[in-house]
Design an enzyme around this catalytic site. Structure first.
Site, short mmCIF file in Angstrom:
data_model
loop_
_atom_site.label_atom_id
_atom_site.label_comp_id
_atom_site.label_asym_id
_atom_site.label_seq_id
_atom_site.Cartn_x
_atom_site.Cartn_y
_atom_site.Cartn_z
N CYS A 130 0.89 -1.17 0.00
CA CYS A 130 0.00 0.00 0.00
C CYS A 130 0.92 1.20 0.00
O CYS A 130 1.14 1.84 1.02
CB CYS A 130 -0.89 -0.02 1.24
SG CYS A 130 -1.98 -1.44 1.32
N ALA A 131 1.51 1.51 -1.14
CA ALA A 131 2.76 2.26 -1.17
C ALA A 131 2.64 3.77 -1.30
O ALA A 131 3.53 4.50 -0.86
CB ALA A 131 3.63 1.74 -2.31
N ALA A 132 1.58 4.26 -1.93
CA ALA A 132 1.54 5.69 -2.26
C ALA A 132 1.21 6.56 -1.04
O ALA A 132 0.47 6.12 -0.17
CB ALA A 132 0.49 5.92 -3.34
N PRO A 133 1.77 7.76 -0.95
CA PRO A 133 2.56 8.48 -1.96
C PRO A 133 4.03 8.11 -2.03
O PRO A 133 4.76 8.71 -2.83
CB PRO A 133 2.40 9.94 -1.53
CG PRO A 133 2.25 9.87 -0.05
CD PRO A 133 1.49 8.61 0.22
N GLY A 134 4.52 7.18 -1.21
CA GLY A 134 5.82 6.60 -1.52
C GLY A 134 7.01 6.99 -0.66
O GLY A 134 8.15 6.67 -1.00
N ARG B 109 -2.53 8.83 -6.55
CA ARG B 109 -1.49 8.77 -5.52
C ARG B 109 -0.26 8.03 -6.04
O ARG B 109 0.87 8.37 -5.70
CB ARG B 109 -2.04 8.13 -4.25
CG ARG B 109 -3.03 9.04 -3.52
CD ARG B 109 -3.84 8.29 -2.48
NE ARG B 109 -3.04 7.68 -1.43
CZ ARG B 109 -2.59 8.32 -0.35
NH1 ARG B 109 -2.87 9.59 -0.18
NH2 ARG B 109 -1.88 7.69 0.56
N CYS C 184 -0.71 4.67 11.17
CA CYS C 184 -0.56 5.94 11.90
C CYS C 184 -1.81 6.12 12.74
O CYS C 184 -2.43 7.18 12.75
CB CYS C 184 -0.29 7.12 10.97
SG CYS C 184 -1.44 7.26 9.61
#
Ligand code: SAM
Length: 353
Positions: A108-112, A137, A258
């Site tokens: 679930c990488a974006a924004p990276g 994104r 988070c």
């Protein structure tokens, strides 16, 4: 800052992009620019005074600047040497610590930001597949990782949950970083971050506000809604990690949020242990930021047969987990965060936790 929220002055954390420069080169550049470099981080932790900065004590690529330092026009920011990334957001990739030749998926990488940190720690070696469902994104990820000089990343616009793990390429995957959508409840000083990529992360987070106004019935309804939302987020997060565990040769998986809520953190970890231990176990504290003081909560969220049934067992699990408490002065002067790391158990390994 949301109206009515008290402003918390957090340091401006800066990740030095080791693909472009060393921390020493960056420190020397700031000193030449009339900044004062403090020889050590203050104890107890505190933001640096104006025009001073120090090196972080847990992450050696991180420099800590005064709150609200605006570095967006700094030539080192413009050239991709400085990456504005919250300290806690650097924990997952630091804990996963893939070797230079690893085959990694950032699910679930974006924004990276974490993808670019992975590329940095691998010295652009090996391979990273950066997967995200959201094309807009993912395009930000492509822009940010190109600016950061990353050359080992392939962006993939699809759901991590639908990847075909039997595809020959995926049988090579050894490490997976999972930072799925969460309640975002650990994020503070939202507008302070709107100028950098982290804002994109916050935008995605489904912020759950606690209702403090209105009558008792209204508050109870809001609480119920929040409970349902946390339950469905927890189920999605469990599904993500469970999917990661089906990659045939994956050895290590970091899971992060988070969020401050145990429903997305300790509950998720306990349920995964219940389903997958003894095939998978938690990495021990020695491998999970051992010098970081704030560990998971030792909550009684049910037993894991054969592994967790007493308070002592729960304390052992909690010690494997990393938490950051948002803000200050009792918090950790960063966003609220949670990380767990799972390891596949080898045939000769019978170490439990
Ligand atoms: N790791 C990112 C970083 O550090 O920059 C932040 C990730 S953000 C918390 C969660 C991301 O998960 C969002 O970009 C969202 O689009 C993505 N996402 C949600 N469901 C997904 C799925 N099924 N497959 C892949 N990505 C998904």
């Amino acid at each position: 800052l949301v109206e009515g929220e008290e402003e918390i002055l957090m340091p401006r954390y800066v990740r030095v992009n080791l693909l472009k420069m060393t921390p020493k080169q960056v420190i020397d550049t700031f000193i030449a620019d009339n900044w004062t470099f403090l020889p050590a981080a203050p104890s107890p932790p505190a933001p640096p005074a104006p025009n001073t900065f120090y090196r972080d004590e847990h992450l050696d690529f991180m420099l800590v600047f005064p709150p609200k330092s605006d570095l967006h026009l700094h030539p080192l920011y413009v050239s991709g040497v400085l990456i504005l990334q919250d300290k806690a957001s650097c924990f997952p990739a630091a804990i996963l610590a893939p070797p230079k030749d690893a085959y990694v998926i950032d699910g679930c990488a974006a924004p990276g930001n974490k993808t670019s940190q992975l590329a940095m720690s691998m010295g652009n070696g090996g391979k990273i597949i950066a997967c995200d469902l959201d094309l807009r994104r993912l395009n930000i990820l492509k822009r940010l990782t190109t600016k950061a000089g990353c050359t080992n990343i392939t962006a993939l616009n699809t759901s991590f949950l639908t990847l075909d793990t039997s595809e020959p390429d995926y049988t090579k995957v050894t490490h997976i970083l999972l930072d799925p959508s969460c309640s975002g409840s650990g994020i503070i000083n939202r507008l302070d971050h709107l100028v950098d990529a982290y804002a994109e992360e916050q935008e995605q987070a489904i912020i759950l506000e606690t209702t403090t106004t209105g009558g008792a019935a209204e508050r109870a309804a809001a609480e119920e809604k929040k409970k349902e939302r946390l339950k469905s987020l927890g189920e999605f997060q469990i599904e993500c990690v469970a999917k990661a565990m089906t990659f045939p040769n994956v050895r290590k998986i970091s899971y992060s949020t988070c969020s401050i809520y145990a429903e997305e953190n300790e509950h998720v970890v306990t349920e995964l242990l219940r389903r997958y231990w003894p095939k998978w176990k938690l990495s021990p504290r020695a491998k999970v930021l051992p010098t970081w003081h704030r560990r998971g909560y030792a909550l009684d969220v049910g037993d894991v047969p054969g592994l967790v049934s007493t308070d002592e067992d729960r304390a052992k699990v909690a010690d494997c987990l990393v938490r950051a408490v948002p803000g200050g002065p009792d918090g950790d002067l960063m966003n609220g965060f949670f990380v767990a790391c799972f390891e596949r158990v080898g045939e000769k390994d019978n170490s439990g936790l």
